[in-house]
Design a protein around this motif. Structure first.
Motif, PDB file in Angstrom:
ATOM      1  N   PRO A  42       0.833  -1.418  -0.136  1.00 19.84           N
ATOM      2  CA  PRO A  42      -0.155   0.213  -0.169  1.00 19.84           C
ATOM      3  C   PRO A  42       1.273   1.253   0.196  1.00 19.84           C
ATOM      4  CG  PRO A  42      -0.708  -1.376   1.840  1.00 19.84           C
ATOM      5  CD  PRO A  42       0.558  -2.383   1.178  1.00 19.84           C
ATOM      6  N   TRP A  43       0.765   2.443  -0.724  1.00 19.52           N
ATOM      7  CA  TRP A  43       1.746   3.499  -1.488  1.00 19.52           C
ATOM      8  C   TRP A  43       1.311   4.468  -1.234  1.00 19.52           C
ATOM      9  CZ3 TRP A  43       5.726   2.830   1.461  1.00 19.52           C
ATOM     10  CH2 TRP A  43       7.316   3.960   0.635  1.00 19.52           C
ATOM     11  N   LEU A  44       0.941   5.718  -1.535  1.00 24.38           N
ATOM     12  CA  LEU A  44       0.975   7.024  -1.923  1.00 24.38           C
ATOM     13  C   LEU A  44       1.391   7.914  -2.439  1.00 24.38           C
ATOM     14  CD1 LEU A  44      -2.173   8.748   0.178  1.00 24.38           C
ATOM     15  CD2 LEU A  44      -0.409  10.202  -0.106  1.00 24.38           C
ATOM     16  N   TRP A  45       1.533   8.769  -3.116  1.00 24.88           N
ATOM     17  CA  TRP A  45       2.066   9.553  -3.933  1.00 24.88           C
ATOM     18  C   TRP A  45       1.474  10.871  -4.152  1.00 24.88           C
ATOM     19  CZ3 TRP A  45       2.068   4.460  -5.709  1.00 24.88           C
ATOM     20  CH2 TRP A  45       2.285   3.143  -5.476  1.00 24.88           C
ATOM     21  N   PRO A  46       1.861  11.406  -3.549  1.00 22.07           N
ATOM     22  CA  PRO A  46       1.579  13.055  -3.220  1.00 22.07           C
ATOM     23  C   PRO A  46       1.021  13.931  -4.389  1.00 22.07           C
ATOM     24  CG  PRO A  46       2.963  12.866  -1.334  1.00 22.07           C
ATOM     25  CD  PRO A  46       3.307  11.989  -2.124  1.00 22.07           C
ATOM     26  N   ALA A  47       0.423  14.536  -4.786  1.00 19.22           N
ATOM     27  CA  ALA A  47       0.388  15.699  -5.625  1.00 19.22           C
ATOM     28  C   ALA A  47       1.803  17.031  -5.469  1.00 19.22           C
ATOM     29  CB  ALA A  47      -1.280  16.329  -6.408  1.00 19.22           C
ATOM     30  N   ALA A  48       1.168  17.221  -3.963  1.00 14.73           N
ATOM     31  CA  ALA A  48       2.190  18.264  -3.615  1.00 14.73           C
ATOM     32  C   ALA A  48       4.178  17.768  -4.198  1.00 14.73           C
ATOM     33  CB  ALA A  48       2.477  18.318  -2.295  1.00 14.73           C
ATOM     34  N   THR A  49       4.320  16.558  -4.293  1.00 18.21           N
ATOM     35  CA  THR A  49       5.395  15.853  -4.418  1.00 18.21           C
ATOM     36  C   THR A  49       5.542  15.940  -6.192  1.00 18.21           C
ATOM     37  OG1 THR A  49       6.012  14.492  -2.938  1.00 18.21           O
ATOM     38  CG2 THR A  49       7.410  14.272  -4.467  1.00 18.21           C
ATOM     39  N   MET A  50       4.522  15.053  -6.811  1.00 15.23           N
ATOM     40  CA  MET A  50       4.462  14.973  -8.111  1.00 15.23           C
ATOM     41  C   MET A  50       4.305  15.940  -9.427  1.00 15.23           C
ATOM     42  SD  MET A  50       2.045  11.331  -8.417  1.00 15.23           S
ATOM     43  CE  MET A  50       0.944  12.451  -7.632  1.00 15.23           C
ATOM     44  N   ARG A  51       3.015  17.196  -8.587  1.00 11.27           N
ATOM     45  CA  ARG A  51       3.530  18.148  -9.674  1.00 11.27           C
ATOM     46  C   ARG A  51       4.349  19.422  -9.909  1.00 11.27           C
ATOM     47  NH1 ARG A  51      -1.180  21.539 -11.227  1.00 11.27           N
ATOM     48  NH2 ARG A  51       0.206  23.191 -12.112  1.00 11.27           N
ATOM     49  N   PRO A  52       5.072  19.709  -8.687  1.00  8.78           N
ATOM     50  CA  PRO A  52       6.544  20.117  -9.238  1.00  8.78           C
ATOM     51  C   PRO A  52       6.953  19.603 -10.038  1.00  8.78           C
ATOM     52  CG  PRO A  52       5.982  20.494  -6.793  1.00  8.78           C
ATOM     53  CD  PRO A  52       4.860  19.589  -7.177  1.00  8.78           C
ATOM     54  N   LEU A  53       7.789  18.053  -9.796  1.00  9.73           N
ATOM     55  CA  LEU A  53       8.396  17.384 -10.634  1.00  9.73           C
ATOM     56  C   LEU A  53       7.667  17.289 -12.327  1.00  9.73           C
ATOM     57  CD1 LEU A  53       9.031  14.527  -7.730  1.00  9.73           C
ATOM     58  CD2 LEU A  53      10.487  16.682  -8.491  1.00  9.73           C
ATOM     59  N   ALA A  54       6.553  17.250 -12.241  1.00 10.74           N
ATOM     60  CA  ALA A  54       6.197  17.358 -13.671  1.00 10.74           C
ATOM     61  C   ALA A  54       5.799  19.237 -14.516  1.00 10.74           C
ATOM     62  CB  ALA A  54       4.423  16.814 -13.611  1.00 10.74           C
ATOM     63  N   GLU A  55       5.859  19.519 -13.617  1.00 15.99           N
ATOM     64  CA  GLU A  55       6.067  21.253 -14.208  1.00 15.99           C
ATOM     65  C   GLU A  55       7.130  21.692 -14.455  1.00 15.99           C
ATOM     66  OE1 GLU A  55       4.517  24.029 -11.711  1.00 15.99           O
ATOM     67  OE2 GLU A  55       2.318  23.154 -11.311  1.00 15.99           O
ATOM     68  N   GLU A  56       8.180  21.204 -13.852  1.00 16.33           N
ATOM     69  CA  GLU A  56      10.015  20.840 -14.277  1.00 16.33           C
ATOM     70  C   GLU A  56      10.105  20.502 -14.953  1.00 16.33           C
ATOM     71  OE1 GLU A  56      11.825  23.114 -12.904  1.00 16.33           O
ATOM     72  OE2 GLU A  56      13.620  22.111 -12.524  1.00 16.33           O
ATOM     73  N   ALA A  57       9.561  18.853 -15.256  1.00 16.39           N
ATOM     74  CA  ALA A  57       9.796  17.991 -16.861  1.00 16.39           C
ATOM     75  C   ALA A  57       9.853  18.707 -17.582  1.00 16.39           C
ATOM     76  CB  ALA A  57       8.760  16.920 -16.418  1.00 16.39           C
ATOM     77  N   ILE A  58       7.908  19.585 -17.675  1.00 16.65           N
ATOM     78  CA  ILE A  58       7.347  20.488 -19.291  1.00 16.65           C
ATOM     79  C   ILE A  58       8.773  21.286 -19.345  1.00 16.65           C
ATOM     80  CG2 ILE A  58       5.714  22.155 -19.233  1.00 16.65           C
ATOM     81  CD1 ILE A  58       3.608  20.952 -18.038  1.00 16.65           C
ATOM     82  N   ARG A  59       9.041  22.573 -18.530  1.00 11.07           N
ATOM     83  CA  ARG A  59      10.710  23.079 -18.478  1.00 11.07           C
ATOM     84  C   ARG A  59      11.750  22.940 -19.371  1.00 11.07           C
ATOM     85  NH1 ARG A  59      13.448  26.508 -16.070  1.00 11.07           N
ATOM     86  NH2 ARG A  59      13.575  25.445 -14.629  1.00 11.07           N
ATOM     87  N   LEU A  60      12.747  21.056 -18.974  1.00  2.60           N
ATOM     88  CA  LEU A  60      13.246  21.262 -20.041  1.00  2.60           C
ATOM     89  C   LEU A  60      13.427  19.630 -20.231  1.00  2.60           C
ATOM     90  CD1 LEU A  60      14.858  20.507 -15.872  1.00  2.60           C
ATOM     91  CD2 LEU A  60      15.451  22.082 -17.646  1.00  2.60           C
ATOM     92  N   VAL A  61      11.946  18.686 -20.365  1.00  2.00           N
ATOM     93  CA  VAL A  61      12.132  17.693 -21.166  1.00  2.00           C
ATOM     94  C   VAL A  61      11.476  17.527 -22.601  1.00  2.00           C
ATOM     95  CG1 VAL A  61      11.749  15.155 -21.311  1.00  2.00           C
ATOM     96  CG2 VAL A  61      12.659  15.607 -19.359  1.00  2.00           C
ATOM     97  N   PRO A  62      11.745  17.562 -23.270  1.00  2.00           N
ATOM     98  CA  PRO A  62      11.133  17.366 -24.885  1.00  2.00           C
ATOM     99  C   PRO A  62      10.111  16.471 -24.999  1.00  2.00           C
ATOM    100  CG  PRO A  62      12.458  17.376 -25.134  1.00  2.00           C
ATOM    101  CD  PRO A  62      13.158  17.630 -23.906  1.00  2.00           C
ATOM    102  N   VAL A  63       8.767  16.057 -25.423  1.00  2.00           N
ATOM    103  CA  VAL A  63       8.073  15.464 -26.284  1.00  2.00           C
ATOM    104  C   VAL A  63       8.642  15.391 -27.406  1.00  2.00           C
ATOM    105  CG1 VAL A  63       6.411  14.008 -26.025  1.00  2.00           C
ATOM    106  CG2 VAL A  63       5.734  16.343 -24.700  1.00  2.00           C
ATOM    107  N   GLU A  64       9.320  13.849 -27.291  1.00  2.00           N
ATOM    108  CA  GLU A  64       9.485  13.141 -28.614  1.00  2.00           C
ATOM    109  C   GLU A  64       9.176  11.808 -29.054  1.00  2.00           C
ATOM    110  OE1 GLU A  64      13.657  14.572 -28.274  1.00  2.00           O
ATOM    111  OE2 GLU A  64      13.297  16.321 -29.422  1.00  2.00           O
ATOM    112  N   ARG A  65       9.688  11.483 -30.050  1.00  2.00           N
ATOM    113  CA  ARG A  65       9.587   9.494 -30.495  1.00  2.00           C
ATOM    114  C   ARG A  65      10.575   8.868 -30.066  1.00  2.00           C
ATOM    115  NH1 ARG A  65       5.341   8.070 -32.508  1.00  2.00           N
ATOM    116  NH2 ARG A  65       4.825   8.562 -34.363  1.00  2.00           N
TER     117      ARG A  65
END
Ligand code: GTQ
Ligand code: FE2
Length: 364
Positions: A42-65
């Motif tokens: 049983p485990w939980l991933w908080p939005a408070a942790t995931m959300r900033p990381l996803a935002e940073e990934a938008i800045r740093l990592v392009p979506v590509e093939r």
């Protein structure tokens, strides 16, 4: 007749081993456990942790093939680093920035999207562009071409659920990139909604099996919300739970995956904790509360994701009116004739609170 001595027995074991065989009577690991013993915890991933990381990934990592998707997958600490929420289920947070598109492809694992936040994105499924808004459920069935396009200037975040680990266990994974970045889009958008209306059932009441996916590709939040309100009006239970169904057959939305929504309301009659065979990933759409899983308390709020592995006792409590999306593999258990569930007589004794640290010793 002389009794075989130890050296004869040792020779037997050596020959059995050399023959690529293992004597069952020497296997100490319990294979046929009385009840399921999932490796996932049983485990939980908080939005408070995931959300900033996803935002940073938008800045740093392009979506590509190649990578294909900007996705942070839920990696259950019981699974030794594998990127799976539970033994049979993939769960992830996907992020798509303004005017980006995630390339078209198809695969034998089936997928669902539950939209958390944002606007202006559509997922094209075999040419049918499905517009996405918070609370909507979008299906991309096995082997359907799909790509995601953000036509606006806001980022979008959604939950991805796939049966990938299950299909992998069956050695059934196939994947193919589409020849173009995007599919041609039919006009108008949302064609599946022109021919089908959403359908729902009370959770647990869906026993019909259908190897075909739902022909309706989007279930809108307004419809789901209305059905939850209707269900909540029929009783005083603290938890009402619906399952999204295939409007043609009444089965689960995909043959391998069930999608459901729970409304948890404070101040109502508590419902008994329940164990179910099969894994479930929960996504908090709105509200605040906690879930007790095998005696441990997991506090949650909007955007958090948590997993209840098979046969864990689960009990939800809301501090404010709350809605939880639920992804499960129960249709497969039902198809195989092994589905089980059990209500516990009373509330669980809480013996601890989830802190986000993992100690393998404490798990069976
Ligand atoms: O959006 O097509 O989270 O193919 C994992 C694999 C999302 C997708 C995931 C995928 C996708
Ligand atoms: Fe995909």
């Amino acid at each position: 007749m002389t009794e075989p001595d130890m050296s004869d027995l040792e020779k037997l074991y050596a020959r059995v081993d050399a023959a690529g065989l293992r004597p069952l009577w020497t296997i100490t690991e319990q294979l046929l456990t009385p009840t399921p013993r999932p490796k996932a915890v049983p485990w939980l991933w908080p939005a408070a942790t995931m959300r900033p990381l996803a935002e940073e990934a938008i800045r740093l990592v392009p979506v590509e093939r190649g990578g294909e998707r900007r996705v942070l997958s839920l990696a259950n600490p019981g699974l030794g680093g594998r990127p799976y929420a539970a033994g049979t289920l993939w769960g992830a947070l996907q992020a798509l920035g303004p005017y980006e598109s995630a390339p078209a492809h198809r695969h034998s694992p089936g997928a669902i999207r539950f939209v958390l936040e944002g606007e202006g994105v559509w997922t094209t499924v075999n040419g049918d562009a499905c517009d996405m808004a918070p609370g909507d459920l979008v299906l991309t069935p096995a082997w359907a071409w799909h790509d995601h396009t953000n036509g606006g200037d806001a980022p979008m975040f959604w939950f991805d659920g796939l049966d990938l680990p299950m299909i992998e266990a069956l050695d059934g994974v196939f994947f193919e990139p589409y020849p173009e970045q995007r599919q041609l889009v039919d006009d108008p958008h949302n064609a599946s909604e022109g021919t089908h209306r959403p359908a729902y059932a009370r959770a647990g009441a869906v026993t019909t099996l259908d190897p075909a996916p739902s022909p309706l590709l989007v279930y809108r939040w307004a419809d789901t919300d209305a059905e939850l309100s209707r269900l909540a009006g029929t009783c005083d239970d603290a938890v009402v739970e619906l399952e999204y169904t295939n409007p043609e057959s009444g089965a689960s939305v995909l043959p391998t995956l069930s999608c459901g929504m729970l409304r948890v309301l404070p101040g109502r009659r508590p419902v008994r904790p329940v164990r179910r065979g099969g894994n479930t990933v929960f996504v908090v759409f709105r509200g605040e509360g906690h879930t007790v899983m095998d005696g441990r308390r997991f506090d949650w709020r909007a955007g958090d994701m948590f997993v209840a592995p098979s046969w864990v006792a689960v009990e939800h409590h809301a501090a404010v009116p709350s809605d939880l999306f639920a992804l499960g593999d129960a249709p497969v258990h039902r198809a195989l004739g092994i589905y089980r569930e059990e209500s516990l007589p009373g509330p669980q004794t809480v013996t601890g609170t989830f802190t986000g640290t993992f100690t393998p010793e404490e798990t069976p």
